[in-house]
Enzyme design. Structure first.
Site, PDB file in Angstrom:
ATOM      1  N   GLU A  90       0.809  -1.217   0.000  1.00  0.00           N
ATOM      2  CA  GLU A  90       0.000   0.000   0.000  1.00  0.00           C
ATOM      3  C   GLU A  90       0.847   1.275   0.000  1.00  0.00           C
ATOM      4  OE1 GLU A  90      -4.153   0.098   1.570  1.00  0.00           O
ATOM      5  OE2 GLU A  90      -3.053   0.705   3.351  1.00  0.00           O
ATOM      6  N   LYS A 118       0.384   4.768   1.614  1.00  0.00           N
ATOM      7  CA  LYS A 118      -0.473   5.440   2.600  1.00  0.00           C
ATOM      8  C   LYS A 118       0.375   6.419   3.405  1.00  0.00           C
ATOM      9  CE  LYS A 118      -2.267   2.745   5.955  1.00  0.00           C
ATOM     10  NZ  LYS A 118      -3.291   1.925   6.666  1.00  0.00           N
ATOM     11  N   LYS A 127      -8.095   2.604  -3.072  1.00  0.00           N
ATOM     12  CA  LYS A 127      -8.535   2.409  -1.680  1.00  0.00           C
ATOM     13  C   LYS A 127      -9.302   3.666  -1.291  1.00  0.00           C
ATOM     14  CE  LYS A 127      -7.763  -0.060   2.283  1.00  0.00           C
ATOM     15  NZ  LYS A 127      -6.510   0.034   3.035  1.00  0.00           N
ATOM     16  N   GLU A 137     -14.826  -5.626   1.498  1.00  0.00           N
ATOM     17  CA  GLU A 137     -14.234  -5.726   2.832  1.00  0.00           C
ATOM     18  C   GLU A 137     -15.314  -5.903   3.899  1.00  0.00           C
ATOM     19  OE1 GLU A 137     -11.133  -2.817   3.993  1.00  0.00           O
ATOM     20  OE2 GLU A 137     -12.520  -2.253   5.588  1.00  0.00           O
ATOM     21  N   ASN A 195     -11.129  -7.380   7.282  1.00  0.00           N
ATOM     22  CA  ASN A 195     -10.344  -6.358   7.971  1.00  0.00           C
ATOM     23  C   ASN A 195     -10.223  -6.759   9.442  1.00  0.00           C
ATOM     24  OD1 ASN A 195      -9.228  -4.044   9.106  1.00  0.00           O
ATOM     25  ND2 ASN A 195     -10.303  -2.688   7.698  1.00  0.00           N
ATOM     26  N   GLU A 244      -6.678  -8.226   5.765  1.00  0.00           N
ATOM     27  CA  GLU A 244      -6.235  -6.830   5.787  1.00  0.00           C
ATOM     28  C   GLU A 244      -6.042  -6.343   7.223  1.00  0.00           C
ATOM     29  OE1 GLU A 244      -9.225  -4.440   3.852  1.00  0.00           O
ATOM     30  OE2 GLU A 244      -9.838  -6.096   2.590  1.00  0.00           O
ATOM     31  N   SER A 245      -5.058  -5.480   7.423  1.00  0.00           N
ATOM     32  CA  SER A 245      -4.770  -4.831   8.709  1.00  0.00           C
ATOM     33  C   SER A 245      -4.030  -5.761   9.672  1.00  0.00           C
ATOM     34  CB  SER A 245      -6.030  -4.325   9.431  1.00  0.00           C
ATOM     35  OG  SER A 245      -6.555  -3.237   8.735  1.00  0.00           O
TER      36      SER A 245
END
Length: 261
Positions: free
Chosen positions: A54, A56, A116, A165, A186, A216-217
């Protein structure tokens, strides 16, 4: 109001404004609108690592992550590292991103790019296509089943891959439909910001096998991926781990080398 509600409220205002500035016809005339998209879900199915890296700059949970890097270097670095795809944050207010970041990433690499974003309107899908995205993210927590259906089917008509998601079982049950390519879990609780890989583990058995499973995360080390692979996960979105270094491409290269070694 939790942070997701706040972001969504602001997003509705922002999109209404953008619609007034740039008409749909202008988006459809973009050079990139005719571009052949690249499938992230296919890449993930055929990959040993499954890394989606990513770009970010900051986030509501971590404030500034990295404001000094340019998107071009990050994109090239990720591509050289051999990631499956790249996620580009385009939200300005909360994440410091923009559609220009997507455009720059598109000009800098041939990776499948995920826009995103907090999508609440079909207009944002046209933007995604016009700015060079291959994949869009839909967040079950902010959309009704009808909206998920409408947006995912519209995305497919634009040849965009769809990553949906979810955060819990309830969201998963309302979301499963044939117009999705990937189901992302997530691991971050949006009310408390706490992260637990158990979220991905517990939901894995109720995600149908037709979809590529993405976690994710909270994925910051090789162990996390090795722990999730037996649960059928083929995609791993890594946001902060690479971005908090001086050279995300180099750290992604190192990470993948160890993971595949």
């Amino acid at each position: 109001m939790n942070i997701l509600d706040k972001i969504t409220l602001d997003k509705r205002k922002e999109v209404a404004l953008r619609k007034g500035l740039i008409p749909v016809s202008q988006l459809e005339q973009s050079i990139l609108f005719e571009r052949q998209t690249v499938s992230l879900s296919n890449n993930l199915r055929n990959s040993k690592s499954g890394i989606i890296a990513e770009h970010k700059r900051r986030s509501p949970s971590k404030s500034v992550i990295n404001n000094t890097l340019n998107v071009q270097d990050v994109s090239k670095g990720y591509e050289d590292a051999g990631v499956c795809g790249m996620s580009v944050l385009t939200d300005g207010k909360y994440f410091g991103g923009s559609l220009d970041d997507l455009l720059t990433a598109r000009a800098s690499c041939n990776l499948p790019l995920l826009r995103k974003e907090f999508i609440i309107d079909e207009y944002q899908l046209l933007e995604a296509k016009a700015y060079g995205a291959d994949v869009i993210l839909l967040i079950a927590a902010i959309l009704s089943r009808d909206e998920i259906k409408q947006f995912s089917e519209f995305a497919k008509s634009l040849n965009l891959d769809v990553l949906l998601e979810v955060h819990n079982e309830e969201e998963l049950h309302k979301s499963v439909m044939p117009s999705l390519d990937m189901l992302g879990v997530n691991n971050r609780n949006l009310k408390t910001f706490e992260v637990s890989l158990n979220t991905s583990k517990s939901l894995s058995s109720i995600i149908p096998d037709d979809f590529v499973k993405v976690s994710e995360s909270g994925i910051s080390n090789i162990e996390a991926i090795k722990a999730l692979q037996p649960y059928g996960y083929q995609g791993f979105l890594i946001g902060e781990n690479f971005m908090k270094t001086d050279n995300p491409g180099a750290s992604a290269t190192q990470f993948i080398k160890i993971l595949e070694g």
